[in-house]
Design a protein around this motif. Structure first.
Motif, short mmCIF file in Angstrom:
data_model
loop_
_atom_site.label_atom_id
_atom_site.label_comp_id
_atom_site.label_asym_id
_atom_site.label_seq_id
_atom_site.Cartn_x
_atom_site.Cartn_y
_atom_site.Cartn_z
N GLU B 37 23.29 116.24 -73.42
CA GLU B 37 23.26 117.26 -74.44
C GLU B 37 22.11 117.23 -75.38
O GLU B 37 21.43 116.22 -75.39
CB GLU B 37 24.53 117.42 -75.15
CG GLU B 37 25.79 117.85 -74.25
CD GLU B 37 27.08 117.81 -74.83
OE1 GLU B 37 27.20 117.43 -76.19
OE2 GLU B 37 28.18 117.88 -73.94
N THR B 40 20.55 113.92 -77.25
CA THR B 40 21.11 112.62 -76.85
C THR B 40 20.10 111.64 -76.64
O THR B 40 20.41 110.36 -76.30
CB THR B 40 21.90 112.94 -75.62
OG1 THR B 40 21.15 113.65 -74.60
CG2 THR B 40 23.15 113.57 -75.81
N PHE B 187 24.74 109.91 -73.94
CA PHE B 187 25.84 110.70 -74.71
C PHE B 187 25.51 110.44 -76.17
O PHE B 187 24.80 109.31 -76.47
CB PHE B 187 27.25 110.04 -74.31
CG PHE B 187 27.67 110.07 -72.96
CD1 PHE B 187 28.18 111.19 -72.51
CD2 PHE B 187 27.33 109.02 -72.06
CE1 PHE B 187 28.67 111.15 -71.06
CE2 PHE B 187 27.66 109.02 -70.93
CZ PHE B 187 28.63 110.12 -70.39
N TYR B 188 26.00 111.31 -77.08
CA TYR B 188 25.92 111.09 -78.52
C TYR B 188 27.08 111.79 -79.19
O TYR B 188 27.20 112.71 -79.37
CB TYR B 188 24.74 111.80 -79.05
CG TYR B 188 24.42 111.69 -80.46
CD1 TYR B 188 24.49 110.10 -80.97
CD2 TYR B 188 24.00 112.61 -81.33
CE1 TYR B 188 24.04 109.99 -82.19
CE2 TYR B 188 23.76 112.19 -82.64
CZ TYR B 188 23.85 110.87 -83.06
OH TYR B 188 23.37 110.61 -84.48
N THR B 189 28.23 111.00 -79.08
CA THR B 189 29.55 111.35 -79.14
C THR B 189 29.98 111.04 -80.55
O THR B 189 30.16 109.85 -81.07
CB THR B 189 30.41 110.87 -77.95
OG1 THR B 189 29.94 111.11 -76.84
CG2 THR B 189 31.78 111.23 -78.08
N LYS B 190 31.09 112.06 -81.17
CA LYS B 190 31.39 111.83 -82.44
C LYS B 190 32.76 110.83 -82.36
O LYS B 190 33.60 110.98 -81.23
CB LYS B 190 31.98 113.27 -83.02
CG LYS B 190 31.85 113.23 -84.46
CD LYS B 190 32.29 114.70 -84.59
CE LYS B 190 32.34 114.85 -86.23
NZ LYS B 190 31.36 114.55 -86.90
N ARG B 195 28.75 109.29 -85.02
CA ARG B 195 28.39 109.51 -83.58
C ARG B 195 27.90 108.20 -83.20
O ARG B 195 26.97 107.61 -83.79
CB ARG B 195 27.25 110.55 -83.69
CG ARG B 195 28.24 112.25 -83.69
CD ARG B 195 27.06 113.24 -83.31
NE ARG B 195 27.63 114.42 -83.43
CZ ARG B 195 28.30 114.87 -82.69
NH1 ARG B 195 28.25 114.53 -81.35
NH2 ARG B 195 28.84 116.24 -82.92
N ARG B 197 25.84 106.41 -79.58
CA ARG B 197 24.98 106.70 -78.52
C ARG B 197 25.68 105.95 -77.39
O ARG B 197 25.99 105.01 -77.44
CB ARG B 197 23.55 106.51 -78.72
CG ARG B 197 23.03 107.25 -79.81
CD ARG B 197 21.66 107.31 -80.00
NE ARG B 197 21.03 107.96 -80.93
CZ ARG B 197 20.90 109.29 -80.92
NH1 ARG B 197 21.10 109.94 -79.88
NH2 ARG B 197 20.10 110.00 -81.93
N THR B 213 29.78 102.92 -69.55
CA THR B 213 29.02 103.41 -70.10
C THR B 213 28.63 102.62 -71.27
O THR B 213 29.44 101.79 -71.88
CB THR B 213 29.62 104.76 -70.69
OG1 THR B 213 30.13 105.76 -69.86
CG2 THR B 213 28.92 105.47 -72.04
N PHE B 233 34.29 105.75 -76.23
CA PHE B 233 34.25 106.71 -77.24
C PHE B 233 35.76 107.16 -77.77
O PHE B 233 35.96 107.57 -78.53
CB PHE B 233 33.62 107.91 -76.78
CG PHE B 233 32.14 107.78 -76.50
CD1 PHE B 233 31.47 107.36 -77.30
CD2 PHE B 233 31.38 107.80 -75.11
CE1 PHE B 233 29.97 107.25 -77.23
CE2 PHE B 233 30.48 107.77 -74.84
CZ PHE B 233 29.67 107.30 -75.75
N ASN B 234 36.72 106.64 -77.09
CA ASN B 234 38.15 107.10 -77.29
C ASN B 234 38.74 106.25 -78.33
O ASN B 234 40.05 106.08 -78.84
CB ASN B 234 39.06 106.75 -76.31
CG ASN B 234 38.72 108.08 -75.15
OD1 ASN B 234 38.17 109.29 -75.47
ND2 ASN B 234 38.47 107.51 -73.99
#
Ligand SMILES: Nc1ncnc2c1ncn2[C@@H]1O[C@H](COP(=O)(O)OP(=O)(O)OP(=O)(O)O)[C@@H](O)[C@H]1O
Ligand SMILES: [Mg+2]
Lengths: 249, 235
Positions: B37, B40, B187-190, B195, B197, B213, B233-234
């Motif tokens: 996205e 990223t 990825f660049y995920t909250k 966030r 990477r 990842t 990320f979870n």
């Protein structure tokens, strides 16, 4: 950047290649490959100046036309087939192609010729005409005239004759499906369908053919020489009227 | 035939930590899809790939910028201390936008674009190529009669340039996922208020690569660094 070797711009070579239907890109690509040996598309584009985006379709065309081959590496390399082989095959191919075009032309000419001949006969200047009455000499000419008249037939043909040979010849020319054909004769031919025969005493001296209600041909035979008189009612009237207008009569 | 060997020939990206998780690097002379996205790090990753190519492996690079003025791109990358201007002057690196300019891409058709890329790779003798991004090609492809066929043709012509090419895409699961020999996801995920990477080698044909990842950093002066640790990320 683009290095054009002399052979690529030799006008005579180019002309000959063009005469066997290689387009500009195909010519340049082929000569480049001849000069380079085994070569990838990108380098053919560099050497010949063919846009890179067009080079693969050009090379595919050269493969189709039998001048080059490609190996299955990646990127693909292209190389020439022995020119003796490819040119011989190309010439043979073009000859076959020419022959098939020629036979198509011949077939098509055959198709249109009769109607052109009819037109020609219709407008032939030496026909003798006198107020809607024509005198026609010779069986061939008579039949030509019948053919011409048949272009505009719509309903009916009436033949009155005792000459069965002539009846047959006329039937061959005038028969159309959906056309009413009536034959009045003393002798009845057997092998025709869809034709009305009326057995009736008929004079031996002439054969009469009536086309719709506008033309009547009366054919006379003397010792195998045929003469005919064609009358067209509307032409007779036209001619009569124009005579009146000119103060003739 | 030496086809099998060619299939496996690898080039190192030179991006710290990446080659280790990618089973040695990219497959030479193939197209690799880099997707993720906005923000990223696709452009940064790709520019670093070109810069390291010159710095470490003597492979010249070409960056085709289809939606962003090259001047801004160079400015954006200033923090990383990459000798972009020097490489450009030495004709080892080229960052270009299509002829008609970015304002008027509608004038360009697929053939023009292919020819443009070909000519530009020739000018710098590029071995590494970046096309940023495929999304701006949509418009050019959408003008053609057979969208899918033209995309395949484009992919195959670019694939034959003897460059190892990164195709950048914002969209996931487009047709290029299937056409490309490798797929890299960014990825660049909250995570909570922050966030993080991440980078994933989603596919690399004929290669045993990490299935995790991995954590990724973008830092001043050094640029991207991929860490050997996986990221969840979870959390
Ligand atoms: N000097 C820097 N130090 C750390 N992070 C930076 C620095 N400069 C940029 N970044 C980060 O990198 C991001 C931009 O990365 P990049 O432009 O490569 O992303 P992208 O995926 O190409 O985005 P887009 O889809 O918008 O083109 C910025 O949004 C910022 O988070
Ligand atoms: Mg970007």
């Amino acid at each position: 950047m683009i290095i054009l070797a002399t052979i690529i711009i030799d006008p005579f070579i180019s002309e000959v290649l063009s005469s066997i239907n290689l387009n500009e890109y195909e010519r340049k690509a082929y000569l480049s490959i001849l000069e380079e040996g085994k070569v990838v598309a990108r380098n053919i584009s560099r050497k010949s100046g063919i846009p890179y985006a067009k080079v693969y379709q050009t090379l595919d065309a050269l493969i189709d036309k039998g001048f080059i081959l490609k190996d299955d590496g990646r990127p693909k390399k292209f190389y020439a087939i022995d020119p003796k082989t490819s040119f011989t095959r190309r010439l043979e191919f073009l000859e076959r192609e020419w022959r098939s075009q020629q036979s198509l032309r011949e077939m098509n000419v055959e198709k249109i010729l009769p109607s052109l001949v009819l037109l020609f006969n219709e407008t032939k200047p030496q026909q003798k005409t006198e107020g809607g009455v024509w005198k026609i000499i010779g069986l061939e000419e008579i039949f030509n005239k019948v053919d011409t008249l048949m272009i505009s037939v719509s309903k009916r043909i009436l033949i009155t004759s005792n000459n069965s040979k002539l009846i047959n010849q006329l039937l061959n020319r005038v028969y159309r499906p959906n056309l009413e054909i009536i034959i009045r004769s003393q002798k009845i031919p057997e092998n025709y369908k869809d034709i009305t025969f009326i057995k009736i005493p008929v004079s031996n001296s002439s054969t009469i053919c009536v086309i719709d209600e506008y033309a009547m041909i009366t054919i006379f035979e003397v010792k195998n020489n045929y003469t005919a008189v064609l009358t067209k009612m509307n032409e007779m009237i036209k001619s009569y009227l124009s005579d009146i207008e000119q103060g003739g009569e | 035939m030496n086809r099998e060997e060619n299939d496996l020939e690898k080039i190192k990206t030179g991006i710290p930590g990446f080659d280790e998780i990618a089973g040695g690097g990219f497959i030479k002379n193939r197209n690799i899809l880099v997707q993720g996205e906005a923000g990223t790090g696709k452009s940064t990753f790709s520019m670093q790939y070109l810069v390291e190519g010159i710095r470490q492996y003597n492979e010249n690079g070409l960056f085709i910028s289809l939606e962003y003025d090259p001047i801004f791109l160079i400015e954006d990358m200033k923090a990383y201390n990459w000798p972009i201007n020097e490489y450009t002057r030495e004709n080892k690196l080229s960052i270009v936008a299509p002829k008609g300019g970015l304002e008027n891409p509608s004038n360009m058709n697929v053939d023009d674009l292919i020819n443009f890329i070909f000519e530009e790779t020739d000018k710098v003798n590029a071995k590494r190529l970046v096309i940023d991004s495929l999304n701006s090609l949509e418009f050019i492809f959408s003008k053609t009669e057979n969208y899918r066929k033209e995309m395949i043709r484009f992919n195959s012509l670019i694939g034959d340039l003897e460059c190892t090419t990164l195709l950048i895409s914002e969209l996931h699961n487009n047709i290029y996922t299937y056409l490309s020999h490798g797929v890299i996801n960014l990825f660049y995920t909250k995570v909570g208020a922050n966030r993080l990477r991440g980078i994933e080698v989603r596919k690399m044909r004929g290669t045993q690569h990490s299935s995790y990842t991995h954590a990724m950093l973008i830092q001043d002066s050094t640029g991207i660094e991929v860490l050997p640790t996986e990221i969840d990320f979870n959390l």
